[in-house]
Design a protein around this motif. Sequence first.
Motif, mmCIF file in Angstrom:
data_model
loop_
_atom_site.group_PDB
_atom_site.id
_atom_site.type_symbol
_atom_site.label_atom_id
_atom_site.label_comp_id
_atom_site.label_asym_id
_atom_site.label_seq_id
_atom_site.Cartn_x
_atom_site.Cartn_y
_atom_site.Cartn_z
ATOM 1 N N GLU A 150 39.549 44.502 36.558
ATOM 2 C CA GLU A 150 40.358 43.239 36.412
ATOM 3 C C GLU A 150 39.487 42.595 35.574
ATOM 4 O O GLU A 150 39.738 41.677 34.563
ATOM 5 N N ASP A 151 38.075 42.630 35.495
ATOM 6 C CA ASP A 151 37.236 41.890 34.630
ATOM 7 C C ASP A 151 37.541 42.231 33.254
ATOM 8 O O ASP A 151 36.997 41.404 32.280
ATOM 9 N N LEU A 152 38.064 43.306 32.756
ATOM 10 C CA LEU A 152 38.309 43.613 31.520
ATOM 11 C C LEU A 152 39.528 43.146 30.754
ATOM 12 O O LEU A 152 39.790 43.242 29.604
ATOM 13 N N ILE A 153 40.164 42.202 31.654
ATOM 14 C CA ILE A 153 41.615 41.789 31.198
ATOM 15 C C ILE A 153 41.613 41.156 30.049
ATOM 16 O O ILE A 153 42.428 41.060 29.003
ATOM 17 N N HIS A 154 40.557 40.185 29.892
ATOM 18 C CA HIS A 154 40.087 38.924 28.581
ATOM 19 C C HIS A 154 38.901 38.799 28.798
ATOM 20 O O HIS A 154 38.193 38.553 29.676
ATOM 21 N N PRO A 155 38.231 38.431 27.582
ATOM 22 C CA PRO A 155 36.783 38.168 27.503
ATOM 23 C C PRO A 155 36.475 36.879 28.350
ATOM 24 O O PRO A 155 35.347 37.052 28.557
ATOM 25 N N GLN A 156 37.215 36.189 28.191
ATOM 26 C CA GLN A 156 36.888 34.626 29.004
ATOM 27 C C GLN A 156 37.596 34.471 30.164
ATOM 28 O O GLN A 156 37.256 33.640 31.087
ATOM 29 N N ILE A 157 38.804 34.533 30.015
ATOM 30 C CA ILE A 157 39.826 34.229 31.052
ATOM 31 C C ILE A 157 39.921 35.578 31.897
ATOM 32 O O ILE A 157 40.864 36.429 31.968
ATOM 33 N N SER A 158 38.930 36.003 32.603
ATOM 34 C CA SER A 158 38.860 37.466 33.171
ATOM 35 C C SER A 158 39.263 37.582 34.584
ATOM 36 O O SER A 158 39.163 36.560 35.426
ATOM 37 N N GLY A 159 39.565 38.702 35.213
ATOM 38 C CA GLY A 159 39.868 39.086 36.412
ATOM 39 C C GLY A 159 41.047 38.235 37.144
ATOM 40 O O GLY A 159 42.093 37.846 36.560
#
Length: 302
Positions: A26-35
């Motif tokens: 889930e850490d890969l979902i968004h560069p800054q709004i992650s997980g």
Amino acid sequence: MKIPNISIPIVEIPLQKNIQLFLKREDLIHPQISGNKYWKLFYNINSYLDQNPEKPFVITFGGAFSNHIAATAALGKEYNLKTLGIIRGEELQHKWEENPTLKLAHQNGMDFRFVTREVYRDKETLTQILEKEFPDALVIPEGGSNENAVEGIQFMLTEETKSFDYLCTAVGTGGTIAGISKFAPENQKILGFKVVDDQSLYNKVLELSKRNNFELIEAHDGKYGKITDENIRFINDFKQNYGIQLDPIYTGKMMKKVFELIEGDHFPAGSKILTFHTGGLQGISGANELLKKQNRALIDIN
């Protein structure tokens, strides 16, 4: 906000035992709004914007290295929302630019209001004051954990996640495990790894999930935010062995405890375990600055 049309990979962590261990990235979902932060904010922001506020304004709470503060600020920039962070610790007021998390949040447009720890502790009163001062604003609790957050967490569960015997997540404010607990199939066992020494967490999660299908396991090393040398070694070894970066506060502590449970034969042979990587990697730079001042080993980020 739209549900991202991407496939979150589930990768296997190979073991020598008759147990299958996987990590959902889930850490890969968004560069800054992650997980989990993305999903916690998803319903909160959408339900607020559905009310068509004239000047959208989001207020939330967090400490000096808060992943939630960083994610809310990034979301505000991406969706053109004004954001205000209520930051624990009045001493940070004149040196926040030295803090990588707060500096990044400010670059993303967030304003700050620094309060004493005593004032911060009584968030119910503080929230009432803020709602009176800013009647049109959305006030999101610390860590984003509320009923809307729980609804958003359901998107961390997919057809793929139904095949696992155990679902494991780190637990801070309880919103993520509450969402997993609420929406997981009945046959799955839900394990939450507490990174805070908060004995009220079980009841908080139960209140949000409405299902008594989860177990909480201590994984805080005695204090929230505490980073032990063993934790650092585990994170660095994990990255070297599997090529995956873990954070030292949430997923790193959870994975270390999961490995200990596996080594201690906690799980029956043949078990299929899914762990969730809930992001938080932005906090590593701040953690390393503190470790450097203590002349300790650093978390490998290369």
